[in-house]
Design a protein around this motif. Structure first.
Motif, PDB file in Angstrom:
ATOM      1  N   PHE A  56       7.822   4.130 -12.115  1.00 53.56           N
ATOM      2  CA  PHE A  56       8.742   3.164 -11.524  1.00 53.56           C
ATOM      3  C   PHE A  56       8.279   2.608 -10.174  1.00 53.56           C
ATOM      4  N   PHE A  57       7.484   3.382  -9.447  1.00 47.94           N
ATOM      5  CA  PHE A  57       7.066   2.969  -8.109  1.00 47.94           C
ATOM      6  C   PHE A  57       5.563   3.203  -7.945  1.00 47.94           C
ATOM      7  N   PRO A  58       4.749   2.464  -8.723  1.00 49.22           N
ATOM      8  CA  PRO A  58       3.293   2.716  -8.718  1.00 49.22           C
ATOM      9  C   PRO A  58       2.641   2.475  -7.358  1.00 49.22           C
ATOM     10  N   GLY A  59       3.228   1.571  -6.562  1.00 46.41           N
ATOM     11  CA  GLY A  59       2.667   1.321  -5.230  1.00 46.41           C
ATOM     12  C   GLY A  59       2.750   2.552  -4.351  1.00 46.41           C
ATOM     13  N   VAL A  60       3.886   3.255  -4.401  1.00 45.77           N
ATOM     14  CA  VAL A  60       4.058   4.480  -3.626  1.00 45.77           C
ATOM     15  C   VAL A  60       3.119   5.568  -4.147  1.00 45.77           C
ATOM     16  N   TYR A  61       3.002   5.662  -5.469  1.00 47.15           N
ATOM     17  CA  TYR A  61       2.115   6.663  -6.073  1.00 47.15           C
ATOM     18  C   TYR A  61       0.668   6.442  -5.644  1.00 47.15           C
ATOM     19  N   LYS A  62       0.269   5.181  -5.599  1.00 45.32           N
ATOM     20  CA  LYS A  62      -1.110   4.874  -5.200  1.00 45.32           C
ATOM     21  C   LYS A  62      -1.349   5.245  -3.744  1.00 45.32           C
TER      22      LYS A  62
END
Length: 511
Positions: A56-62
């Motif tokens: 849901f939040f790939p930017g945060v995961y990256k």
């Protein structure tokens, strides 16, 4: 046959006992606290799960896994991620005002039922979410459920409880919040280990369990005598209910006070306008100040983002979630202590000493992180353990003071004619600042870094002084005689006056 502990009110001439009928009714109603606590715990846990962030939040995961240049304090800074947490509280804010009309017109039981049903629908959507929009819409429905439950359950508990045990019974709401949060933390710890990466779905969907219990249990809850008198003219039915909940036939003194309060309440068509009158100024101030102060203690830094915070200081995913379980246990134990002593020591003592405890621990955490945790790397194992211990001390201070009493005091200070409106203002302010803190915390952590703890510590100092100067003691005072504490207070008596209120001269019809 009702059995229980005999009680004598020190604030009035009421008779009665703590009956099993009241005990089980309040235990069922307090499930409204469980759904609130479960959501707090679940949202904080799943936002630290890599599988959830990746979907849901790939930017945060990256940023968390690949960006080695970003500061420790800024890894989780995402407005979309905070929207997942805070959207519930924005929905709850608006729902609480609508819940006021339902609670007044149809009773506390109806609002509790509506809260359970809405939360159940939100849990289903959350567990089945395929994209972030479906996820957040589910959060909105959860917010509607929490808004209704938080508006009605504290009122229900305060009205059902005998005056001398009202603090203990009403603190059961925060105790239930703690149980819900602890259950969520344990579930998060287990589901995080599911290898398929779908454990977060179980965490979100299991919110349906307490919601189902609340919705089904609400069908069997008795209505409070206060609400029966407010909504009908059948004082005979209210008397029978009062006799049942107090475990004695001799309830005439309490019944007369309830009838007087009901007669005044029925003359009020616009309670939100009425509460603005000068004579209700102390209650209005407390309805705004207490929930505001409860949120700027910084507790939601722990409640929502403890796993994120623990990962910030260098703990792994499992260790961060287990640390959150530990703080949850501390919160439940200390709230239980508060339930035992609140009607003996009083509200002011617990708020004062709890505030001092929170202030000291926040200053120490801020100082330690400022000295030891830079933008990169982590704390040593020893320092991380010290931080965890200090955070547990902070949670303990909140657990026996501002946690339970932030709900107890507003639920017991309003006269019947403005009670639903006053509780709605209390819940709305609580949700408003919960929303603001939840929405801004990750950005504040990124910019303030360790100074975030000094920020909240400053507010704890302010609220402790406020309690000492402006909050009168309310222990053992019957709920329909609460106006006397303002007329005897050094400051508020200048606002409300010391004259007898008009309703004290009312004729009470035979019942």
């Amino acid at each position: 046959m009702a059995v229980g502990v005999a009680i004598t009110s020190q604030g009035g001439e009421y008779n009665g006992r703590m009956t099993t009928y009241v005990l089980f009714s309040c235990m069922m109603a307090a499930m409204g606290g469980v759904i609130f606590g479960y959501d707090i715990g679940i949202s904080g846990g799943v936002t630290s799960m890599e599988s959830f962030l990746k979907k849901f939040f790939p930017g945060v995961y990256k940023k968390m896994t690949e960006d080695t240049n970003i500061s420790n304090y800024c890894k989780f800074d995402s407005q979309l991620l905070t929207s997942f947490t805070s959207s519930l509280y924005l929905a709850g804010l608006f729902a609480s005002f609508f819940a006021s009309s339902i609670t007044k017109a149809f009773g506390r039981k109806a609002s509790i039922l509506a809260g359970g049903a809405a939360f159940l629908a939100g849990a289903a959507l959350g567990g089945a979410a395929m994209d972030v929009y479906m996820l957040i819409f589910g959060r909105v429905l959860l917010g509607v459920g929490v808004g209704f439950a938080n508006q009605s359950v504290p009122l229900y508990l305060s009205e059902m409880a005998p005056p001398s045990l009202r603090g203990a019974i009403s603190n059961g709401f925060q105790f239930s919040v703690g149980i819900g949060a602890l259950a969520a933390n344990l579930i998060n710890y287990g589901t995080q280990k599911i290898s398929g990466g779908w454990g977060w779905r179980i965490s979100l969907a299991l919110a349906a369990v307490p919601a189902s219990i609340l919705a089904a249990g609400a069908l069997f809850l008795p209505e409070t005598p206060n609400s029966l008198l407010q909504r009908t003219d059948d004082c005979g039915k209210a008397k029978l209910m009062l006799q049942r909940v107090r475990g004695t036939d001799d309830v005439q003194a309490e019944l007369e006070d309830l009838i007087k309060a009901s007669q005044v309440a029925k003359t009020i068509d616009r309670p939100f306008k009425k509460i603005m009158e000068r004579k209700y100024r102390p209650q209005l101030v407390m309805a705004i100040a207490i929930p505001f102060f409860q949120q700027v203690t910084g507790i939601n830094v722990i409640a929502f983002y403890a796993p994120v915070l623990f990962r910030t200081i260098g703990l792994g995913e499992s260790a961060a979630l287990m640390s959150n379980v530990l703080t949850g246990v501390v919160g439940i134990v200390t709230t239980g202590i508060s339930m035992v002593v609140v009607d003996r020591l009083g509200r002011r003592v617990l708020l004062t000493f709890g505030g001092i405890q929170m202030l000291i621990s926040q200053v120490l955490v801020g100082g330690l992180l400022g000295a030891e945790l830079g933008d990169h790397g982590g704390l040593s194992k020893g320092c991380a353990i010290v931080v965890l211990i200090l955070i547990c001390i902070y949670v303990a201070g909140f657990g026996w003071s501002w946690g339970p009493l932030g709900w107890l005091i507003p639920s017991e200070i309003f006269p019947l004619e403005i009670r639903s409106a006053g509780q709605s203002i209390n819940v709305a302010v609580n949700f408003l600042f919960t929303f603001i803190v939840a929405q801004l915390f990750l950005a504040m952590l990124c910019h303030f870094k360790a100074g975030i703890f000094f920020f909240f510590g400053g507010w704890v100092a302010v609220m402790t002084v406020f309690v000492y100067l402006f909050l009168p003691e309310t222990k053992n005072v019957p709920i329909e005689q609460m106006e006397t504490v303002w007329k005897e207070h050094w400051f508020w008596k200048r606002i409300v006056g010391e004259e007898e209120s008009g309703d004290s001269k009312m004729e009470v019809p035979a019942c």
